[in-house]
Enzyme design. Sequence first.
Site, short mmCIF file in Angstrom:
data_model
loop_
_atom_site.label_atom_id
_atom_site.label_comp_id
_atom_site.label_asym_id
_atom_site.label_seq_id
_atom_site.Cartn_x
_atom_site.Cartn_y
_atom_site.Cartn_z
CD GLN A 99 -2.77 1.25 2.43
OE1 GLN A 99 -2.26 1.33 3.55
NE2 GLN A 99 -4.07 1.24 2.26
CE1 TYR A 167 -3.53 8.94 7.44
CE2 TYR A 167 -4.32 6.84 6.62
CZ TYR A 167 -3.87 7.62 7.66
OH TYR A 167 -3.78 7.10 8.92
NE ARG A 212 -8.40 -1.01 2.87
CZ ARG A 212 -8.30 -1.42 4.12
NH1 ARG A 212 -7.43 -0.85 4.93
NH2 ARG A 212 -9.02 -2.42 4.57
N GLY A 303 -8.41 -8.31 9.15
CA GLY A 303 -7.40 -7.41 9.71
C GLY A 303 -7.02 -7.78 11.13
NE ARG A 304 -10.46 -4.63 14.15
CZ ARG A 304 -11.66 -4.19 14.50
NH1 ARG A 304 -11.80 -3.53 15.64
NH2 ARG A 304 -12.71 -4.42 13.74
CB CYS A 325 -11.21 -8.44 16.94
SG CYS A 325 -11.16 -6.70 17.36
CB CYS A 328 -10.17 -2.56 22.63
SG CYS A 328 -9.73 -4.18 23.23
C1 LIG Z 1 -3.10 -1.62 14.00
C2 LIG Z 1 -3.80 -1.26 12.76
C3 LIG Z 1 -3.11 -0.62 11.73
C4 LIG Z 1 -3.76 -0.27 10.53
N1 LIG Z 1 -3.05 0.29 9.51
C5 LIG Z 1 -3.66 0.51 8.29
C6 LIG Z 1 -2.91 0.91 7.16
O1 LIG Z 1 -1.69 1.03 7.18
N2 LIG Z 1 -3.58 1.14 6.00
C7 LIG Z 1 -4.95 0.95 5.89
O2 LIG Z 1 -5.51 1.18 4.81
N3 LIG Z 1 -5.66 0.51 6.94
C8 LIG Z 1 -5.06 0.27 8.12
N4 LIG Z 1 -5.78 -0.26 9.16
C9 LIG Z 1 -7.20 -0.66 8.93
C10 LIG Z 1 -7.26 -2.17 8.57
O3 LIG Z 1 -6.65 -2.42 7.31
C11 LIG Z 1 -8.72 -2.66 8.50
O4 LIG Z 1 -9.40 -1.94 7.51
C12 LIG Z 1 -9.44 -2.51 9.85
O5 LIG Z 1 -8.67 -3.07 10.89
C13 LIG Z 1 -10.82 -3.16 9.82
O6 LIG Z 1 -10.72 -4.53 9.52
P1 LIG Z 1 -10.91 -5.64 10.70
O7 LIG Z 1 -12.27 -5.41 11.29
O8 LIG Z 1 -10.79 -6.96 9.99
O9 LIG Z 1 -9.83 -5.41 11.70
C14 LIG Z 1 -5.15 -0.58 10.37
C15 LIG Z 1 -5.84 -1.23 11.41
C16 LIG Z 1 -5.19 -1.58 12.57
C17 LIG Z 1 -5.95 -2.31 13.65
#
Ligand SMILES: Cc1cc2nc3c(=O)[nH]c(=O)nc-3n(C[C@H](O)[C@H](O)[C@H](O)COP(=O)(O)O)c2cc1C
Length: 353
Positions: A99, A167, A212, A303-304, A325, A328
């Site tokens: 990314q 961003y 994205r 993700g998480r 997850c 939190c």
């Molecule tokens: C610790 C952390 C760092 C993240 N960093 C980015 C990132 O660098 N770029 C991005 O587009 N989204 C980032 N996200 C968002 C995740 O890609 C994802 O969209 C979000 O966690 C929701 O998905 P989930 O419910 O499966 O966790 C981040 C999320 C977390 C928890």
Amino acid sequence: MNKLFSEYSIKNVKIKNRICVPPMVISLGNEGYVTLENVNRYKELAKGGAGLIIQEATGINKEGRLSQRQLGIWNDDQIEGLKDIVNAVHAEGAKIFVQIHHAGVTGIAEQPICPSSYEYQGYGRTVVGREMTIEDIKAVQKDYIEAGRRAYEAGYDGIELHGCHGYLISQFLNKRVNKRTDEYGRNPEKFAIEIIEGIRKVTPEEFIVGIRLGGFEPTLEDGLHHAKELEKSGVDFFDVSYGFFNEQEIHMSEEYKYSNAVYAAEEIRKAVSIPVFAVGGINSAELAEEILNETKVDLVDIGRGVLINPNWANDARGGRDTGKCLNCPKCMWFGQSKTCSGKVLFERNNERG
Ligand SMILES: Cc1cc2nc3c(=O)[nH]c(=O)nc-3n(C[C@H](O)[C@H](O)[C@H](O)COP(=O)(O)O)c2cc1C
């Protein structure tokens, strides 16, 4: 889990299942350079069985960073380290995109840039973004294009432009933030489209270039419009997430079963004919399978889930506990905390020895 574990191809890139690890800033670099910790982190994620990994937001230049330690792709001498991540992931049978990112007004620069003047409150300070001149726009686009070329040279299977979460590209796309009266304001997709066209000129046709996007940017109607315009530019996929935090209007039926980002992905999927990935609270293999079948999205982002359990995809395939997850209020993974309660609980319940 027929669909979740079925193969999927984007152009010539064969992905062994429908599980994508979305970009997550979790391992941080050394002043933008890859460390052994970064390589090990991505190797562990690839070993966990996901078909595709999208490497965390990686800076296209120093001015657009979110922190001093954010990984970078702004210099040719960063390619060697990035190759180590790519090779480690490929060795485990997964594919990897990176990314590429510029934070715009939300970055650490003394006086950050923005499509038009905008007051931003974050990271303990209030800043007013400086409106970009046409020269600024061209210079930043060149940095994105150079980053795209470096990603190809490092061996990534593709790139994802970070076009959401507030961003720089999201600042252009969101009309509540972008008040320009020139062509970059009248046509908010122009900034991203010119980047995509520029990357196409310096990489082979088969190289994957996706984005994205925020589904609600600021409304779903806008999100759909952005997707349709970007599709015309020849982009290869949409990874649909949320938009500019305080500048989005989320409307959907209260009865809708999944997250609002999944809803946006479902709607965008109906409107375009390129692959769409969905994200947001997909916390079990059953839910992932259901979302693939019901919304017709092509890939699901976990993700998480993989922060709690890097072996998520293998465990899902084997019918084992994948962990959950606990949502939190502030994710403990920001700031590299190791005190994630979902992870602690998962490890306590699954002492596998
Ligand atoms: C610790 C952390 C760092 C993240 N960093 C980015 C990132 O660098 N770029 C991005 O587009 N989204 C980032 N996200 C968002 C995740 O890609 C994802 O969209 C979000 O966690 C929701 O998905 P989930 O419910 O499966 O966790 C981040 C999320 C977390 C928890």
